[in-house]
Motif scaffolding. Structure first.
Motif, PDB file in Angstrom:
ATOM      1  N   MET A 135      11.393   9.882  -1.090  1.00 14.01           N
ATOM      2  CA  MET A 135      10.738   9.298   0.156  1.00 14.01           C
ATOM      3  C   MET A 135       9.695  10.287   0.554  1.00 14.01           C
ATOM      4  O   MET A 135      10.058  11.470   1.115  1.00 14.01           O
ATOM      5  N   GLY A 137       5.757  12.155   2.171  1.00 14.33           N
ATOM      6  CA  GLY A 137       5.228  12.838   2.963  1.00 14.33           C
ATOM      7  C   GLY A 137       4.973  14.028   3.280  1.00 14.33           C
ATOM      8  O   GLY A 137       4.960  14.675   2.020  1.00 14.33           O
ATOM      9  N   TYR A 153       5.257  10.818   7.737  1.00  7.03           N
ATOM     10  CA  TYR A 153       6.252  11.000   7.284  1.00  7.03           C
ATOM     11  C   TYR A 153       6.860   9.588   7.458  1.00  7.03           C
ATOM     12  O   TYR A 153       6.184   8.971   7.938  1.00  7.03           O
ATOM     13  N   SER A 154       7.935   9.030   6.489  1.00  5.78           N
ATOM     14  CA  SER A 154       8.003   8.098   6.545  1.00  5.78           C
ATOM     15  C   SER A 154       9.393   7.839   6.913  1.00  5.78           C
ATOM     16  O   SER A 154      10.290   8.576   6.867  1.00  5.78           O
ATOM     17  N   ASN A 481       7.854   1.765  -1.123  1.00  8.46           N
ATOM     18  CA  ASN A 481       6.991   2.240  -0.238  1.00  8.46           C
ATOM     19  C   ASN A 481       6.710   0.597   0.580  1.00  8.46           C
ATOM     20  O   ASN A 481       6.405   0.300   2.216  1.00  8.46           O
ATOM     21  N   LEU A 484       9.088   0.626   4.191  1.00  6.98           N
ATOM     22  CA  LEU A 484       8.767   1.783   5.001  1.00  6.98           C
ATOM     23  C   LEU A 484       7.147   1.715   5.671  1.00  6.98           C
ATOM     24  O   LEU A 484       6.198   1.658   5.053  1.00  6.98           O
ATOM     25  N   GLU A 485       7.400   2.691   6.939  1.00  7.68           N
ATOM     26  CA  GLU A 485       5.931   2.423   7.335  1.00  7.68           C
ATOM     27  C   GLU A 485       5.740   4.319   8.197  1.00  7.68           C
ATOM     28  O   GLU A 485       6.622   5.411   8.162  1.00  7.68           O
ATOM     29  N   LEU A 486       4.500   4.380   7.587  1.00  8.17           N
ATOM     30  CA  LEU A 486       4.476   5.767   8.040  1.00  8.17           C
ATOM     31  C   LEU A 486       4.250   6.014   9.690  1.00  8.17           C
ATOM     32  O   LEU A 486       3.158   5.488  10.029  1.00  8.17           O
TER      33      LEU A 486
END
Length: 492
Positions: A135, A137, A153-154, A481, A484-486
């Motif tokens: 993942m 970042g 980061y995620s 992705n 995933l949320e940033l």
């Protein structure tokens, strides 16, 4: 060694006796009255009955379990999640006989293709086991402030609802569950009620691989709309991923707006197959056979409209028709079968309607064209020539073994008609003139293009469409992705 047709009755009976028959909630199969009949489309006979859950009640229990386990699962290390997914991948291969045989019985595809789906579906678990530890970042100094930094980061999106179709009953589950678990999300899976058995076997595999109770849940119900609407009204749900028709996708997108859910939509297709004048006919015919007839033609990526340059139209049509004629229609568990039944009687009737419409408008059925009689839901491999642009097969997804051939005079005409659709999932281009191929690929309006091949799906590549064929991508780095949320952090 894989099983090969014909399959002994005792092997089938033994397998049926081991298949779970109810929804999987919080680590257990919950039981219940078995009132949903799962039928074999090759025979029309019942395979087994499973319990159709109360959509609202059991759906909320599944979401409760997913929410209660969400924080703990998100807090696990990527390496831990990776190792569980890798073990699940290995178990899929160890149980390939059960998975393939179950898929052929409940969906109809030939057994050899079912084994192919086991390998393809398992690969999503392996791929995302590897992606879990990658993942992305970043950390860098703020460009205009000397003593501050920027950290990105995620984090996992949160509890997700995954809705899968009947045509790839195993791999559509792994394609969604793999990235969700890798990202640290918990899930509620809703498989198609025509083909729930493969998903229930997958639940066993994930449990045996070490997925904690509540992280993965599976609700089998005939009341799909109540399940989705009930869960999507709950603000704890944070994402929905759906594979299915565009009309249903539109409805789900509207419902998702209530709580601004993250959405992934893999919707309908109307894939054009372009045969340029520079095409190698032997290679092109092989690609067309795979693109059109794989999975009995029941694929959103299936070649729906075959556009052939006039200079090679006669040569291609003759060679293609000969290959199509060699297909063997039958039960996927019978020796020699290369084309199985369609999923139900409605699918057969839809193919017949499309063929009749095309013929009524001037097309010729040079092969097939009439539904098979007798038990099961069979439609023969059909080749249509002289198909006019007004025929419904040019506008509607066929989802069956019907191949309409349309002759074009120029490449510009081929591109124009290929793009004349609201869909944009998959396209196929065959030709040896690399400059011309590159030009056509650049102008085709679709999320994926296969050049001189008939199958392009790959867990390491981003799968998805444009226009009304969907939103988002599955597979590859992009597939992770989607779950995933940033988070941006300013460090002073």
């Amino acid at each position: 060694m894989p099983l090969t047709p014909p399959i002994a009755p005792d092997i089938i009976e033994n397998l049926i006796g081991r298949i779970p028959t109810s929804s999987f909630i919080n680590g257990d199969f919950i039981g219940g009255e078995t009132d949903l009949s799962v039928e074999n489309p090759a025979t029309g006979e019942e395979i087994i009955k499973v319990a159709s859950a109360d959509a609202a009640k059991i759906g909320m229990e599944a979401l409760d379990a997913a929410c209660e386990s969400a924080a703990d699962w998100a807090a696990t290390t990527p390496r831990h999640r990776s190792e569980i997914l890798r073990r699940a991948y290995e178990l899929c291969l160890e149980r390939a006989d059960d998975l393939a045989l179950t898929m052929t019985m409940e969906m109809g595809k030939p057994l050899a293709e079912a084994y192919g789906e086991v390998n393809y579906g398992a690969e999503f678990l392996r791929w995302f086991s590897e992606e879990a530890v990658r993942m992305s970042g970043r950390f860098r100094p703020a460009p205009a402030v000397a003593d501050q930094d920027i950290l990105v980061y995620s984090q996992p999106v949160g509890p997700t609802l995954l809705i899968t179709p009947w045509n790839f009953p195993f791999s559509m589950g792994t394609r969604k569950i793999g990235p969700a678990l890798a990202a640290g999300c918990t899930v509620v899976l809703k498989p198609a009620n025509l083909t729930p058995l493969s998903s229930l076997l997958l639940m066993e595999i994930l449990r045996d691989a070490g997925v904690p109770a509540g992280v993965v849940n599976c609700v089998v119900t005939k009341d799909s709309s109540t399940l989705s609407s009930t869960l999507m009204e709950d603000p704890r749900l944070r994402k929905i991923s759906f594979t299915g028709s565009t009309p249903v996708g539109r409805t789900l997108l509207s419902q998702a707006s209530q709580h601004v859910l993250r959405t992934s939509m893999e919707l309908g297709g109307n894939a054009p197959f372009l045969v340029l004048e520079s095409a190698d006919i032997d290679k092109t015919v092989a690609a067309a056979m795979a693109g059109k007839f794989r999975n009995n033609g029941e694929a959103c990526t299936a070649a729906n409209r075959i556009y052939v340059h006039r200079k090679v139209a006669e040569e291609f049509t003759t060679a293609f028709t000969a290959k199509v004629e060699a297909l063997v229609l039958g039960n996927g568990l019978d020796e020699g079968t290369t084309l199985g039944p369609l999923i139900d009687r409605n699918a057969v009737e839809k193919c017949q309607e499309l063929v009749d419409d095309a013929v009524s408008k001037g097309a010729q059925a040079v092969l097939g064209g009439d539904a098979a009689e007798g038990a099961g839901h069979f439609y023969p491999a059909t080749v249509l020539t002289n198909v006019p642009r007004t025929a419904r097969v040019n506008q509607e997804e066929i989802f069956g073994p019907v191949a309409p051939i349309i002759v074009c005079d120029t490449v510009d005409e081929m591109v124009e008609v290929a793009n004349d659709t609201e869909f944009g999932l998959m396209s196929y281009v065959c030709g040896q003139d690399i400059d011309q191929v590159r030009d056509v690929v650049g102008r085709i309006e679709s999320g994926m293009v296969a050049v001189n091949v008939g199958v392009a799906s790959d867990p390491s590549a981003p799968f998805g469409g444009v226009k009304e064929s969907g939103i988002g991508r599955e597979g590859s780095h992009e597939g992770l992705n989607e779950y995933l949320e940033l988070k941006y952090v300013r460090v002073g």
